[in-house]
Scaffold this motif. Sequence first.
Motif, short mmCIF file in Angstrom:
data_model
loop_
_atom_site.label_atom_id
_atom_site.label_comp_id
_atom_site.label_asym_id
_atom_site.label_seq_id
_atom_site.Cartn_x
_atom_site.Cartn_y
_atom_site.Cartn_z
N LEU A 105 -13.13 -61.32 -11.29
CA LEU A 105 -12.73 -60.06 -11.61
C LEU A 105 -11.24 -59.93 -11.63
O LEU A 105 -10.75 -59.09 -12.56
CB LEU A 105 -13.52 -59.25 -10.41
CG LEU A 105 -14.99 -59.14 -10.49
CD1 LEU A 105 -15.19 -58.08 -9.39
CD2 LEU A 105 -15.46 -58.48 -11.83
N LEU A 113 -7.89 -54.87 -7.03
CA LEU A 113 -9.03 -54.41 -7.00
C LEU A 113 -9.02 -53.48 -5.72
O LEU A 113 -8.31 -53.51 -4.80
CB LEU A 113 -10.28 -55.63 -6.54
CG LEU A 113 -10.14 -56.77 -7.45
CD1 LEU A 113 -11.10 -58.00 -7.14
CD2 LEU A 113 -10.74 -56.25 -8.83
N VAL A 247 -14.57 -52.11 -6.85
CA VAL A 247 -15.68 -52.91 -6.74
C VAL A 247 -16.37 -52.66 -5.42
O VAL A 247 -15.87 -52.61 -4.24
CB VAL A 247 -15.03 -54.56 -6.80
CG1 VAL A 247 -16.02 -55.44 -6.56
CG2 VAL A 247 -14.19 -54.92 -7.64
N HIS A 275 -17.80 -52.19 -10.67
CA HIS A 275 -18.37 -53.67 -10.43
C HIS A 275 -18.99 -53.63 -9.32
O HIS A 275 -18.81 -52.80 -8.14
CB HIS A 275 -17.29 -54.62 -10.38
CG HIS A 275 -16.73 -54.84 -11.71
ND1 HIS A 275 -17.44 -55.30 -13.02
CD2 HIS A 275 -15.42 -54.65 -12.43
CE1 HIS A 275 -16.59 -55.45 -13.91
NE2 HIS A 275 -15.33 -55.01 -13.72
N TRP A 276 -19.83 -54.42 -9.16
CA TRP A 276 -20.91 -54.82 -7.91
C TRP A 276 -21.00 -56.06 -7.71
O TRP A 276 -21.60 -56.91 -8.38
CB TRP A 276 -22.32 -53.99 -8.04
CG TRP A 276 -23.40 -54.20 -7.15
CD1 TRP A 276 -22.99 -54.31 -5.76
CD2 TRP A 276 -24.49 -54.39 -7.26
NE1 TRP A 276 -24.23 -54.54 -5.09
CE2 TRP A 276 -25.05 -54.42 -5.84
CE3 TRP A 276 -25.33 -54.10 -8.40
CZ2 TRP A 276 -26.76 -54.80 -5.77
CZ3 TRP A 276 -26.76 -54.48 -8.25
CH2 TRP A 276 -27.47 -54.69 -6.95
N ASP A 310 -22.68 -57.54 -10.72
CA ASP A 310 -23.11 -56.45 -11.67
C ASP A 310 -24.64 -56.38 -11.95
O ASP A 310 -25.06 -55.93 -13.31
CB ASP A 310 -22.23 -56.23 -12.93
CG ASP A 310 -20.82 -56.04 -12.75
OD1 ASP A 310 -20.61 -55.56 -11.70
OD2 ASP A 310 -20.11 -56.41 -13.69
#
Length: 332
Positions: A105, A113, A247, A275-276, A310
Amino acid sequence: MTGTRERYATYAARIAPASPSYAAWARSVDDDLVALLDAVPEQQRQPELVFAVARRLGADPSDPGALRALGREARAAFVTALAAATVQANDPRRLGPVVPLFAALAAADPRPLGLVDAGAAAGLCSIPDRVTLDHRTGDGTVRVHTAVAEPSVHLTVDASGAVPEPAGTPIRIGARVALDPNPIDLAEPGAFDRLVEAVPPEATDRTALMREAARATLAVPPVRIRGTLPGDLDRALDALPDGVRPVVLTTGTLVYVPGADRQRVVDRLAERGVHWVAVERTGTLRGVAATLPDDVDPADPDAFATVSLDGVATAVCDPFGVRVRWFRRPGA
């Protein structure tokens, strides 16, 4: 065999090599303890949670009969404490499988992030940037990521399959939010002792690693928000400043969220377009499970948890994140 009895028998077999005392407690679960445990919500029956509460109430894990005795002699107090318990082991080893995802990421977006650690406890998993990670494969050991600053933790993962390439970009975290029903402030007296209640007494190396992670976390403390999933997810995300890429991280968190609410969490993450990154027990989330290869056996101890980005599975690992089988390279 009831579901609760079976859960504890399975746990005993899995934990026995690492913790004979916890295995003995798990094997001691009899009909009376099953009835006690079945009186609390399903997500509150996790062995680590139950044993942490038992220790808090004075049960000695070196005594195999102490759990049964507590159930007999302090039944009401035990049930009440379990119903409200939110203890999590907060094991920093679970950062091992997710650091490559954070690195991917970071490489894909110039912005730092913004991390929301959901189910953070003390935030020991809020420090992916403070991890120096090595992958040990059949070809030797490779440095995957170097911590951006000290204090930090050093993790070594046995990696196989489509192993990610070493990170070309350091992980930059611009903001950290720790969301938890009862967040732990490591700066408070006794906080670390409370944190390690769920750690088996034999796991002295694990406690030492947690202490290192605590030092790293204290150097970059998260903003603590008291709340739960899914209801307080938006509040946690809204606490991130402008200019970061949000995130959300869950590491063994969603097993504590009632079943119907788990999908609400997933749906809300998609709606927010964030995002996950997740390490959750294999099979906990149907959508993630549908992206696993056909040869993944949830009964395999090395596939106990699924690593996903995700909502798409990228790897499976053992319960502690130290043996990882990759089948999708993040960012590829």
